[in-house]
Write a protein that holds these residues in place. Structure first.
Motif, PDB file in Angstrom:
ATOM      1  N   THR A   5       0.772  -5.520   2.756  1.00 44.08           N
ATOM      2  CA  THR A   5       1.630  -4.348   2.885  1.00 44.08           C
ATOM      3  C   THR A   5       0.905  -3.118   2.340  1.00 44.08           C
ATOM      4  OG1 THR A   5       2.616  -4.862   0.756  1.00 44.08           O
ATOM      5  CG2 THR A   5       3.761  -5.699   2.693  1.00 44.08           C
ATOM      6  N   PRO A   6       1.202  -1.955   2.887  1.00 43.31           N
ATOM      7  CA  PRO A   6       0.536  -0.744   2.409  1.00 43.31           C
ATOM      8  C   PRO A   6       0.960  -0.406   0.982  1.00 43.31           C
ATOM      9  CG  PRO A   6       2.184  -0.206   4.079  1.00 43.31           C
ATOM     10  CD  PRO A   6       2.127  -1.693   3.984  1.00 43.31           C
ATOM     11  N   ASP A   7       0.009   0.075   0.195  1.00 43.40           N
ATOM     12  CA  ASP A   7       0.321   0.546  -1.152  1.00 43.40           C
ATOM     13  C   ASP A   7       0.000   2.035  -1.226  1.00 43.40           C
ATOM     14  OD1 ASP A   7      -2.452   0.683  -1.319  1.00 43.40           O
ATOM     15  OD2 ASP A   7      -2.645  -0.859  -2.863  1.00 43.40           O
ATOM     16  N   GLN A   8       0.071   2.601  -2.429  1.00 42.48           N
ATOM     17  CA  GLN A   8      -0.137   4.047  -2.543  1.00 42.48           C
ATOM     18  C   GLN A   8      -1.555   4.439  -2.133  1.00 42.48           C
ATOM     19  OE1 GLN A   8      -0.628   6.405  -5.853  1.00 42.48           O
ATOM     20  NE2 GLN A   8      -1.562   4.877  -7.171  1.00 42.48           N
ATOM     21  N   ILE A   9      -2.524   3.548  -2.289  1.00 39.68           N
ATOM     22  CA  ILE A   9      -3.902   3.850  -1.870  1.00 39.68           C
ATOM     23  C   ILE A   9      -3.962   3.935  -0.345  1.00 39.68           C
ATOM     24  CG2 ILE A   9      -6.314   3.114  -1.954  1.00 39.68           C
ATOM     25  CD1 ILE A   9      -5.066   3.911  -4.712  1.00 39.68           C
ATOM     26  N   THR A  10      -3.289   3.021   0.322  1.00 45.16           N
ATOM     27  CA  THR A  10      -3.232   3.040   1.784  1.00 45.16           C
ATOM     28  C   THR A  10      -2.627   4.350   2.274  1.00 45.16           C
ATOM     29  OG1 THR A  10      -2.812   0.647   1.699  1.00 45.16           O
ATOM     30  CG2 THR A  10      -2.452   1.751   3.813  1.00 45.16           C
ATOM     31  N   GLY A  46       2.710   7.449  -5.577  1.00 44.24           N
ATOM     32  CA  GLY A  46       1.987   7.518  -6.845  1.00 44.24           C
ATOM     33  C   GLY A  46       1.162   8.782  -6.924  1.00 44.24           C
ATOM     34  N   GLN A  47       0.288   8.830  -7.911  1.00 45.00           N
ATOM     35  CA  GLN A  47      -0.518  10.023  -8.160  1.00 45.00           C
ATOM     36  C   GLN A  47      -1.395  10.379  -6.963  1.00 45.00           C
ATOM     37  OE1 GLN A  47       0.173  11.731 -11.003  1.00 45.00           O
ATOM     38  NE2 GLN A  47      -0.983  13.302  -9.943  1.00 45.00           N
ATOM     39  N   VAL A  87       4.734   1.233  -7.248  1.00 43.71           N
ATOM     40  CA  VAL A  87       3.379   1.731  -7.495  1.00 43.71           C
ATOM     41  C   VAL A  87       2.769   0.976  -8.666  1.00 43.71           C
ATOM     42  CG1 VAL A  87       2.033   3.719  -8.284  1.00 43.71           C
ATOM     43  CG2 VAL A  87       3.855   4.028  -6.597  1.00 43.71           C
ATOM     44  N   VAL A  88       1.532   0.530  -8.475  1.00 39.21           N
ATOM     45  CA  VAL A  88       0.754  -0.071  -9.560  1.00 39.21           C
ATOM     46  C   VAL A  88      -0.472   0.810  -9.731  1.00 39.21           C
ATOM     47  CG1 VAL A  88      -0.475  -2.120 -10.350  1.00 39.21           C
ATOM     48  CG2 VAL A  88       1.567  -2.367  -8.918  1.00 39.21           C
TER      49      VAL A  88
END
Length: 99
Positions: A5-10, A46-47, A87-88
């Motif tokens: 699954t997409p995360d904040q980096i994606t 996220g940031q 967010v991690v």
């Protein structure tokens, strides 16, 4: 998807590609709008996503989501919890993938 699954980096990386490859205008605003809404729905603001939104969003789009002008900073912790709940950040993210 089978690829995860997409995360904040994606999301942040995709937004950066939009900033680098698309001219400013209505089409870019529409894509930013859709991508940011999906990111928020997935709890992945996220940031990195905030940095890309500041660099890429038109003043109108930025104000729509954050109720602030582009020259005002947005703190992740001031956003609705549901936008950022998955967010991690930092080292925890790397360890999670190594485990």
């Amino acid at each position: 998807s089978e690829h995860g699954t997409p995360d904040q980096i994606t999301y942040g990386t995709f937004l950066k590609v939009c900033a680098n490859q698309m001219p400013e205008g209505e089409t870019r605003d529409q894509i930013v709008n859709v991508v940011f809404r999906k990111c928020a729905r997935d709890g992945q603001v996220g940031q990195m996503v905030l940095q890309q939104m500041k660099a890429l969003a038109s003043p109108a789009v930025y104000e729509k989501f954050f109720q602030k002008s582009l020259d005002e900073d947005v703190n992740v912790n001031d956003l609705p919890l549901e936008w950022r709940c998955n967010v991690v950040e930092g080292r925890k993210r790397r360890r999670r993938h190594l485990a």
